[in-house]
Write a protein that holds these residues in place. Structure first.
Motif, short mmCIF file in Angstrom:
data_model
loop_
_atom_site.label_atom_id
_atom_site.label_comp_id
_atom_site.label_asym_id
_atom_site.label_seq_id
_atom_site.Cartn_x
_atom_site.Cartn_y
_atom_site.Cartn_z
N ASP A 28 36.64 47.04 45.78
CA ASP A 28 35.94 46.31 46.85
C ASP A 28 34.61 45.74 46.63
N LEU A 29 34.04 45.94 45.54
CA LEU A 29 32.58 45.17 45.08
C LEU A 29 33.04 43.72 45.06
N PRO A 30 31.84 43.06 45.29
CA PRO A 30 32.05 41.53 45.32
C PRO A 30 32.61 41.15 43.60
N TYR A 31 33.46 40.25 43.57
CA TYR A 31 33.82 39.53 42.43
C TYR A 31 34.35 40.44 41.42
N VAL A 32 34.81 41.67 41.56
CA VAL A 32 35.37 42.54 40.74
C VAL A 32 36.97 42.01 40.62
N ASP A 33 37.42 41.32 41.49
CA ASP A 33 38.90 41.03 41.24
C ASP A 33 39.07 39.66 40.36
N LYS A 34 37.64 38.83 40.24
CA LYS A 34 37.57 37.82 39.36
C LYS A 34 37.25 38.12 38.32
N LEU A 35 36.58 39.30 37.77
CA LEU A 35 36.25 39.79 36.56
C LEU A 35 37.77 40.51 36.03
N LEU A 36 38.23 40.91 36.82
CA LEU A 36 39.86 41.67 36.26
C LEU A 36 40.75 40.37 35.86
N HIS A 37 40.78 39.26 36.61
CA HIS A 37 41.39 38.13 36.43
C HIS A 37 41.10 37.66 35.05
N ALA A 38 39.84 37.46 34.71
CA ALA A 38 39.45 36.91 33.62
C ALA A 38 39.39 37.61 32.58
N VAL A 76 55.54 35.34 47.99
CA VAL A 76 55.83 36.89 48.02
C VAL A 76 54.82 37.16 49.50
N PRO A 77 55.46 37.78 50.32
CA PRO A 77 54.97 38.49 51.75
C PRO A 77 53.86 39.26 51.58
N GLY A 78 52.48 38.64 52.41
CA GLY A 78 51.61 39.35 52.28
C GLY A 78 50.56 38.90 51.26
N ARG A 79 51.04 38.00 50.42
CA ARG A 79 50.23 37.50 49.25
C ARG A 79 49.81 36.01 49.55
N SER A 80 48.79 35.55 48.75
CA SER A 80 48.57 34.20 48.84
C SER A 80 47.89 33.72 47.62
N ALA A 81 48.04 32.24 47.40
CA ALA A 81 47.40 31.63 46.14
C ALA A 81 46.00 31.46 46.59
N SER A 82 45.20 31.48 45.10
CA SER A 82 44.00 31.33 45.42
C SER A 82 43.53 30.44 44.10
N GLY A 83 42.89 29.15 44.35
CA GLY A 83 42.55 28.63 43.25
C GLY A 83 41.05 28.99 42.57
N LEU A 84 40.52 29.87 43.29
CA LEU A 84 39.42 30.78 42.68
C LEU A 84 39.98 31.81 41.43
N ASP A 85 41.04 32.43 42.12
CA ASP A 85 41.68 33.36 40.80
C ASP A 85 42.09 32.50 39.77
N TRP A 86 42.96 31.41 39.82
CA TRP A 86 43.38 30.49 38.87
C TRP A 86 42.08 29.98 37.90
N LEU A 87 41.03 29.61 38.61
CA LEU A 87 39.64 29.30 37.95
C LEU A 87 39.11 30.49 36.91
N ALA A 88 39.08 31.59 37.73
CA ALA A 88 38.76 32.94 36.86
C ALA A 88 39.67 33.18 35.80
N ASP A 89 40.95 32.94 35.72
CA ASP A 89 42.15 33.06 34.81
C ASP A 89 41.53 32.16 33.75
N THR A 90 41.28 30.86 34.02
CA THR A 90 41.10 29.61 33.09
C THR A 90 39.86 30.39 32.47
#
Length: 112
Positions: A28-38, A76-90
């Motif tokens: 739940d810390l800020p941006y941890v999900d983006k670090l995991l994506h990256a 997928v029900p309950g999920r959404s697409a995120s451009g920021l997630d894709w950016l972190a992936d890239t």
């Protein structure tokens, strides 16, 4: 079914809450999900680069997979697409592809 979009809050049919209370609170810390994506897409890019010997191709393929992953989440029900997630992936894939490129170049050659 499905609650929050973190490992600590996922409700799985027949399994209850994944991880139990408090086990994944650090997610739940800020941006941890983006670090995991990256990190995940960095590993993907590393494997692709080592398999193909072409770091740029690895970056393109990992980024394209990131786009497909985000688009898949729209269905997928309950999920959404995120451009920021894709950016972190890239970004994660790009950093690793750059390291592989620099590591594999001939040692006496300068990058200009």
């Amino acid at each position: 079914m499905g609650g929050r979009d973190t490992l600590g809050g996922a409700d799985l049919p027949g399994f209850g809450r994944l991880g139990g209370p408090g086990r994944f609170d650090w997610l739940d810390l800020p941006y941890v999900d983006k670090l995991l994506h990256a990190g995940a897409f960095g590993i993907l890019a590393l494997l692709l680069a080592l398999a193909s010997g072409r770091p740029l191709l690895a970056l393109v393929l990992a980024s394209a997979y990131g786009v497909s992953d985000e688009l898949h989440q729209l269905a997928v029900p309950g999920r959404s697409a995120s451009g920021l997630d894709w950016l972190a992936d890239t970004v994660g894939a790009g950093l690793v592809a750059a390291v592989v490129f620099l590591w594999r170049r001939p040692r006496g050659q300068r990058v200009e």
